[in-house]
Scaffold this motif. Structure first.
Motif, mmCIF file in Angstrom:
data_model
loop_
_atom_site.group_PDB
_atom_site.id
_atom_site.type_symbol
_atom_site.label_atom_id
_atom_site.label_comp_id
_atom_site.label_asym_id
_atom_site.label_seq_id
_atom_site.Cartn_x
_atom_site.Cartn_y
_atom_site.Cartn_z
ATOM 1 N N GLY A 1 0.810 -1.201 0.000
ATOM 2 C CA GLY A 1 0.000 0.000 0.000
ATOM 3 C C GLY A 1 0.847 1.256 0.000
ATOM 4 O O GLY A 1 1.839 1.359 0.726
ATOM 5 N N GLY A 2 0.466 2.231 -0.857
ATOM 6 C CA GLY A 2 1.190 3.483 -0.953
ATOM 7 C C GLY A 2 2.243 3.513 -2.025
ATOM 8 O O GLY A 2 2.792 4.582 -2.310
ATOM 9 N N ARG A 3 2.542 2.384 -2.661
ATOM 10 C CA ARG A 3 3.543 2.365 -3.713
ATOM 11 C C ARG A 3 2.903 2.573 -5.081
ATOM 12 O O ARG A 3 1.692 2.429 -5.253
ATOM 13 N N TYR B 1 5.557 -14.044 -2.928
ATOM 14 C CA TYR B 1 5.782 -14.906 -1.765
ATOM 15 C C TYR B 1 6.765 -14.180 -0.863
ATOM 16 O O TYR B 1 7.904 -13.925 -1.247
ATOM 17 N N PHE B 2 6.341 -13.812 0.335
ATOM 18 C CA PHE B 2 7.160 -12.950 1.174
ATOM 19 C C PHE B 2 7.062 -13.383 2.628
ATOM 20 O O PHE B 2 6.067 -14.000 3.051
ATOM 21 N N PRO B 3 8.092 -13.068 3.439
ATOM 22 C CA PRO B 3 8.060 -13.404 4.864
ATOM 23 C C PRO B 3 7.247 -12.383 5.646
ATOM 24 O O PRO B 3 7.116 -11.221 5.255
ATOM 25 N N VAL B 4 6.705 -12.823 6.768
ATOM 26 C CA VAL B 4 5.965 -11.933 7.669
ATOM 27 C C VAL B 4 6.964 -11.309 8.634
ATOM 28 O O VAL B 4 7.633 -12.017 9.390
ATOM 29 N N GLU B 5 7.070 -9.981 8.581
ATOM 30 C CA GLU B 5 7.995 -9.255 9.448
ATOM 31 C C GLU B 5 7.301 -8.192 10.289
ATOM 32 O O GLU B 5 7.873 -7.716 11.268
ATOM 33 N N ARG B 6 6.084 -7.825 9.916
ATOM 34 C CA ARG B 6 5.346 -6.783 10.614
ATOM 35 C C ARG B 6 3.910 -6.813 10.080
ATOM 36 O O ARG B 6 3.576 -7.626 9.233
ATOM 37 N N ASP B 7 3.070 -5.895 10.578
ATOM 38 C CA ASP B 7 1.744 -5.715 9.991
ATOM 39 C C ASP B 7 1.905 -5.116 8.598
ATOM 40 O O ASP B 7 2.563 -4.079 8.435
ATOM 41 N N GLN B 8 1.307 -5.750 7.603
ATOM 42 C CA GLN B 8 1.522 -5.330 6.220
ATOM 43 C C GLN B 8 0.181 -5.224 5.482
ATOM 44 O O GLN B 8 -0.692 -6.076 5.649
ATOM 45 N N ASP B 9 0.065 -4.192 4.648
ATOM 46 C CA ASP B 9 -1.121 -3.972 3.819
ATOM 47 C C ASP B 9 -0.701 -4.022 2.349
ATOM 48 O O ASP B 9 0.240 -3.328 1.936
ATOM 49 N N TYR B 10 -1.409 -4.835 1.567
ATOM 50 C CA TYR B 10 -1.121 -4.985 0.146
ATOM 51 C C TYR B 10 -2.365 -4.657 -0.668
ATOM 52 O O TYR B 10 -3.501 -4.875 -0.227
ATOM 53 N N VAL B 11 -2.115 -4.130 -1.872
ATOM 54 C CA VAL B 11 -3.191 -3.751 -2.786
ATOM 55 C C VAL B 11 -2.936 -4.454 -4.119
ATOM 56 O O VAL B 11 -1.787 -4.552 -4.574
#
Length: 360
Positions: free
Chosen positions: A102-104, A113-123
């Motif tokens: 989000g925001g990019r 495919y990505f690791p969980v490192e924090r709270d993340q928002d994707y669009v």
């Protein structure tokens, strides 16, 4: 005494203030869970069918048609997004390019495919249909056998989509994500994940203490008694009759002509065989490297090029952070002890000087 208590209070406050927050709340951080959200936007709808999580745990996935929310994730989890999770109308002028944070900028896509490192928002990232071309994703083992049916997607020529691997129990891919630039020739737009079987090494067994020999009750092994050995007389063959006037000459046993001669191997190189000291060339030493996070396929690359099986994860990064914090805490604790010792030494000197003045 009051001065010493003030010094101790100041030192204690300084040490507590200098401790990193991650150490003070380390247990809370380890127990903290994260949330990953996928938003479909206004162009389409999203489902949880094409979204999955690796790493286990007590996570939960919820979907309302516009958002997919995954809660209860930890640092041991990885999240996978497939373009098939998004549905568009038949007359839509858009197509799914992938997913972005989000925001990019919408023109870029992030790892599928990505690791969980924090709270993340994707669009979901969309593109406008133009010069569409098909690209296909294959999932095969090292022998070329299909592990999953091929997946087909579409994108504009010049796009650089990122596709994620699918989990296969007992196998490991050469990369978690593959990407390449789409060409007009659909036969060149092939993404192939090659899987190698995971070989589990047996756990090392602890050494067992030597067991004393056990004897049957009532039986004793007699000690060997030395026996006198009479040396055998050398065998002498009768000599041939000598001419008259000459003494016969004894003939030695042919087997004893060269008593110290030993058989030598015909080939000197054979003498080193059987010792177990076989050297392995450098180019044959097995490697143990894990999958790449993302791999850019060029036009001439074959599916099996530079394949190296192994293992890789993101837990090591978290362990490095904990180790660094532990070292920092140890240094701060040592500094606090030094300051405390200096304060006690100063207090004793002040007290001694005070008593010296009162004695005078």
């Amino acid at each position: 005494m009051k001065a010493a208590m003030r010094v101790l209070a100041v030192v204690t406050a300084f040490a507590l203030a200098a401790l990193p927050r991650t150490l003070v709340h380390g247990a809370e951080r380890d127990a903290y869970t994260y949330t990953v959200t996928f938003s479909a936007g206004t162009q389409g709808s999203i489902s949880s069918d094409g979204i999955s999580v690796d790493g286990g745990g007590d996570y939960e996935i919820s979907c309302d048609g516009k958002h997919v929310i995954i809660t209860g994730l930890t640092l041991e989890n990885h999240v996978r997004f497939l373009n098939s999770a998004v549905s568009l109308g038949e007359d839509s002028k858009y197509y799914v390019k992938g997913v972005r944070m989000g925001g990019r900028d919408n023109s870029t896509v992030d790892l599928a495919y990505f690791p969980v490192e924090r709270d993340q928002d994707y669009v979901v990232a969309y593109g406008i249909r133009g010069n569409l071309v098909q690209y296909t994703v294959h999932y095969e083992d090292t022998a070329g056998n299909e592990l999953f049916p091929p997946q087909t997607y579409y994108g504009n020529v010049g796009d650089k989509p990122v596709v994620a691997y699918l989990y296969v129990e007992g196998y490991q891919p050469q990369a978690y994500n593959l990407t390449r630039t789409l060409q007009e020739d659909a036969s060149r737009n092939v993404f192939t994940f090659v899987y190698a079987p995971v070989v589990e090494e047996p756990a090392p067994q602890p050494p067992q203490p030597p067991q004393p020999p056990q004897e049957e009750p009532g039986t004793e092994t007699p000690a060997p008694t030395p026996e006198a050995v009479t040396p055998a007389a050398p065998a002498v063959t009768p000599s041939a009759p000598a001419p008259e006037g000459e003494e016969p000459v004894p003939t030695q046993n042919p087997e004893e002509e060269n008593p110290q001669q030993e058989e030598q191997p015909e080939n000197p190189e054979d003498a080193d065989q059987g010792t177990g000291n076989t050297e392995i060339p450098d180019n044959e030493v097995p490697q143990n490297q894990g999958p790449e996070n993302v791999r850019d396929l060029d036009e001439s690359e074959t599916p099996l090029g530079n394949f190296q099986p192994g293992d890789e994860g993101t837990i090591a990064a978290a362990n490095r952070v904990k180790t660094r914090n532990a070292i920092l805490a140890g240094g701060i604790g040592l500094l606090a002890l030094i300051v405390l010792a200096a304060a006690l030494y100063t207090y004793r000197k002040m007290r001694k000087a005070k008593h010296g003045k009162s004695g005078k």
